[in-house]
Design an enzyme around this catalytic site. Sequence first.
Site, PDB file in Angstrom:
ATOM      1  N   HIS A   3      -7.846  -8.019  -0.399  1.00  0.00           N
ATOM      2  CA  HIS A   3      -6.419  -7.358  -0.883  1.00  0.00           C
ATOM      3  C   HIS A   3      -5.679  -7.942  -1.738  1.00  0.00           C
ATOM      4  O   HIS A   3      -5.428  -9.187  -2.004  1.00  0.00           O
ATOM      5  CB  HIS A   3      -5.546  -7.592   0.511  1.00  0.00           C
ATOM      6  CG  HIS A   3      -4.013  -6.897   0.456  1.00  0.00           C
ATOM      7  ND1 HIS A   3      -3.639  -5.703   1.248  1.00  0.00           N
ATOM      8  CD2 HIS A   3      -3.116  -7.127  -0.462  1.00  0.00           C
ATOM      9  CE1 HIS A   3      -2.662  -5.588   1.085  1.00  0.00           C
ATOM     10  NE2 HIS A   3      -2.099  -6.218  -0.473  1.00  0.00           N
ATOM     11  N   ASP A  48      -7.414  -2.516  -1.489  1.00  0.00           N
ATOM     12  CA  ASP A  48      -8.364  -3.228  -0.726  1.00  0.00           C
ATOM     13  C   ASP A  48      -9.915  -2.900  -1.763  1.00  0.00           C
ATOM     14  O   ASP A  48     -10.329  -1.768  -1.584  1.00  0.00           O
ATOM     15  CB  ASP A  48      -8.479  -2.727   0.508  1.00  0.00           C
ATOM     16  CG  ASP A  48      -7.121  -3.150   1.182  1.00  0.00           C
ATOM     17  OD1 ASP A  48      -6.451  -4.047   0.898  1.00  0.00           O
ATOM     18  OD2 ASP A  48      -6.721  -2.624   2.122  1.00  0.00           O
ATOM     19  N   HIS A  64       0.736  -1.266   0.030  1.00  0.00           N
ATOM     20  CA  HIS A  64      -0.086  -0.038  -0.049  1.00  0.00           C
ATOM     21  C   HIS A  64       0.723   1.171   0.172  1.00  0.00           C
ATOM     22  O   HIS A  64       0.493   2.177  -0.562  1.00  0.00           O
ATOM     23  CB  HIS A  64      -0.986  -0.047   1.302  1.00  0.00           C
ATOM     24  CG  HIS A  64      -1.997  -0.926   1.026  1.00  0.00           C
ATOM     25  ND1 HIS A  64      -3.049  -0.707   0.292  1.00  0.00           N
ATOM     26  CD2 HIS A  64      -2.206  -2.072   1.906  1.00  0.00           C
ATOM     27  CE1 HIS A  64      -4.064  -1.685   0.400  1.00  0.00           C
ATOM     28  NE2 HIS A  64      -3.664  -2.467   1.599  1.00  0.00           N
ATOM     29  N   GLU A 118      -6.081 -12.144   3.331  1.00  0.00           N
ATOM     30  CA  GLU A 118      -7.123 -11.266   3.100  1.00  0.00           C
ATOM     31  C   GLU A 118      -7.722 -11.173   1.644  1.00  0.00           C
ATOM     32  O   GLU A 118      -7.146 -10.839   0.757  1.00  0.00           O
ATOM     33  CB  GLU A 118      -6.596  -9.713   3.354  1.00  0.00           C
ATOM     34  CG  GLU A 118      -6.347  -9.339   4.811  1.00  0.00           C
ATOM     35  CD  GLU A 118      -5.462  -8.200   4.858  1.00  0.00           C
ATOM     36  OE1 GLU A 118      -5.277  -8.074   6.117  1.00  0.00           O
ATOM     37  OE2 GLU A 118      -5.288  -7.616   3.727  1.00  0.00           O
TER      38      GLU A 118
END
Length: 227
Positions: free
Chosen positions: A207, A146, A139, A204
């Site tokens: 993500h 996301d 990120h 996740e």
Amino acid sequence: MKRFVLLALSVAISTVAFAQKYKYIDSSKVMGPDSYLKDIKAHPETRLVEIKKYIPEIALDIRYATTNNFTHQQMYGEARAFARLPVVLALKQVEADLKKQGLGLKIFDAYRPYAVTAHFYEVAHDTNFVADPRKGSKHNRGCAVDLTAINLKTGKELDMPTGFDSFSKKAAAAYMDLPKAEIANRAILKTAMEAHGFREIATEWWHFDFNGWSEFPLLDIPFSEIK
């Protein structure tokens, strides 16, 4: 993923962070506003751009600009989403593919200043769910998003195994003890993203990292300073 207290405190903390040495990493490994501007003058094709300006139809739900996130506190002063230009152009292709199925994308988070990642770690030390600030996050490089898929007619999110930022075992990308519809919806999102250069992470489902992320430096630039 972290914990500021109030918006005013958030701004104050981040402003200080941009001007001082970092607790977890050598400051030479993180690019601040001045270095970033010099870098994109030489390589404009790698600049951070606002996602909504390139993909007007994309939906945003920037959780860290609200208290509706795992910290229950406001992280960002602005509900905006940025990413590196190649990442955004790839997302535009994903959006176009999903549109053929009556679907679209909703972004929860994209580029995240390094100072925020370091703060998240102090809230939740579990590096299965928050990035290790000694390494930084994709990120922070502007190369991770996301997101989830939505129904374009209703604007509603498709049923997924968990909500965004869940620390549940059900959030794992390969977890299968789920209703068939949730597994199918997760697969739709994964297939569309991977077709355009993204890869999911194991812990996740929401993500996705962009291929080639390692070529981009860590950044610590507040949204307000992104031109």
